[in-house]
Write a protein that holds these residues in place. Structure first.
Motif, mmCIF file in Angstrom:
data_model
loop_
_atom_site.group_PDB
_atom_site.id
_atom_site.type_symbol
_atom_site.label_atom_id
_atom_site.label_comp_id
_atom_site.label_asym_id
_atom_site.label_seq_id
_atom_site.Cartn_x
_atom_site.Cartn_y
_atom_site.Cartn_z
ATOM 1 N N PRO A 1 -38.890 -45.525 10.141
ATOM 2 C CA PRO A 1 -40.166 -46.221 10.229
ATOM 3 C C PRO A 1 -40.844 -46.058 8.821
ATOM 4 N N GLU A 2 -40.584 -45.054 7.947
ATOM 5 C CA GLU A 2 -41.192 -44.976 6.484
ATOM 6 C C GLU A 2 -40.779 -45.987 5.453
ATOM 7 N N GLU A 3 -39.535 -46.330 5.541
ATOM 8 C CA GLU A 3 -39.189 -47.638 4.775
ATOM 9 C C GLU A 3 -39.599 -48.910 5.321
ATOM 10 N N ALA A 4 -39.868 -49.075 6.697
ATOM 11 C CA ALA A 4 -40.407 -50.195 7.016
ATOM 12 C C ALA A 4 -42.007 -50.441 6.534
ATOM 13 N N ALA A 5 -42.603 -49.171 6.542
ATOM 14 C CA ALA A 5 -44.168 -49.042 6.135
ATOM 15 C C ALA A 5 -44.194 -49.409 4.363
ATOM 16 N N GLU A 6 -43.179 -48.828 3.746
ATOM 17 C CA GLU A 6 -43.044 -49.101 2.279
ATOM 18 C C GLU A 6 -42.711 -50.373 2.166
ATOM 19 N N ALA A 7 -41.744 -51.240 2.927
ATOM 20 C CA ALA A 7 -41.565 -52.672 2.725
ATOM 21 C C ALA A 7 -42.981 -53.340 2.854
ATOM 22 N N GLU A 8 -43.502 -53.072 3.825
ATOM 23 C CA GLU A 8 -44.758 -53.900 4.126
ATOM 24 C C GLU A 8 -45.724 -53.646 2.976
ATOM 25 N N ARG A 9 -45.833 -52.597 2.565
ATOM 26 C CA ARG A 9 -46.717 -52.363 1.302
ATOM 27 C C ARG A 9 -46.291 -53.050 0.211
ATOM 28 N N LEU A 10 -44.790 -53.348 -0.057
ATOM 29 C CA LEU A 10 -44.274 -54.083 -1.311
ATOM 30 C C LEU A 10 -44.152 -55.446 -1.119
ATOM 31 N N GLY A 11 -44.693 -55.891 0.165
ATOM 32 C CA GLY A 11 -44.858 -57.438 0.055
ATOM 33 C C GLY A 11 -44.063 -58.167 1.155
ATOM 34 N N ALA A 12 -43.257 -57.291 2.170
ATOM 35 C CA ALA A 12 -42.216 -57.986 2.841
ATOM 36 C C ALA A 12 -42.977 -58.856 3.898
ATOM 37 N N SER A 13 -42.371 -59.838 4.241
ATOM 38 C CA SER A 13 -42.967 -60.714 5.293
ATOM 39 C C SER A 13 -42.428 -60.299 6.630
ATOM 40 N N TYR A 14 -41.417 -59.932 6.774
ATOM 41 C CA TYR A 14 -40.821 -59.277 8.020
ATOM 42 C C TYR A 14 -39.827 -58.301 7.618
ATOM 43 N N ILE A 15 -39.169 -57.233 8.588
ATOM 44 C CA ILE A 15 -38.166 -56.571 8.351
ATOM 45 C C ILE A 15 -37.187 -56.684 9.474
ATOM 46 N N THR A 16 -35.889 -56.203 9.098
ATOM 47 C CA THR A 16 -35.086 -55.917 10.074
ATOM 48 C C THR A 16 -34.740 -54.680 10.102
#
Length: 204
Positions: A111-126
């Protein structure tokens, strides 16, 4: 051509494909997945670029988005505004480069990686792997509780990956995921259209 918009993403692995890879890509694209992620991690950049030219042409024919994987330079050279990345590549990606993409997908495992990815500009995550899978033999799946925590950590779509089948897709959707990524079954199935319809029997 199939007209429905699936919530299933195809992740490729040509080594699992028992037939001509490009023929399989055309079969899958014709069946109408959400998108196709051209993974093929064993290829060097030059070989990946050659393959990507053929795969993106097929995807364009069937109006299915093609996400290139990891090779940012290939996506830029082909003028493809979509890329799927491991988190460590996104971390080092300059903002000027990010702006050249309309869609950035990111693979995460917490979950922490997901939140970081969103902060860095991810449009979606797997997020995965959710269930036990032959691709990760001997490793227990993280389960739907993990998936729910990932979904709760972000405001962008989450796609589950790892051991997803028509029999367990409802649990994936119930956990809050936007859909799922499928690799082995799509690469090896006899009929991609039939398989995607099986995933769609219990739509959101």
């Amino acid at each position: 051509m199939i007209t429905f918009m699936s919530d299933i993403i195809c992740v490729t692995n040509r080594r699992l494909c028992g037939t001509d890879f490009l023929e399989k890509i055309e079969e899958i694209a014709k069946a109408g997945p959400r998108c196709i992620i051209l993974r093929e991690k064993d290829l060097d950049e030059a070989a990946y670029l050659r393959l990507a030219k053929n795969v993106t042409a097929i995807c364009q024919q069937y109006q299915v988005p093609c996400m290139l994987h990891s090779f940012v330079g290939c996506a830029l050279s082909l003028d493809i505004g979509r890329i799927h990345l491991p988190l460590h590549i996104l971390r080092s990606m300059p903002e000027s480069e990010k702006r050249r993409f309309t869609q950035i997908g990111v693979s995460v495992h917490a979950p922490e990686e997901a939140a970081e990815a969103e902060r860095l500009g991810a449009s979606y995550i797997t997020a995965g792997h959710i269930f036990e899978t032959d691709c990760k033999k001997g490793l227990a799946g993280r389960g739907t509780d993990f998936l729910r925590r990932v979904c709760d950590a972000v405001n962008i779509p989450v796609y589950a990956i790892g051991g997803i089948t028509p029999d367990n897709i409802t649990a994936i959707r119930d956990a809050g995921a936007a859909g799922a990524c499928v690799m082995s079954s799509l690469m090896q199935c006899e009929d991609a259209e039939v398989l995607l319809r099986q995933f769609r029997r219990n739509p959101l």
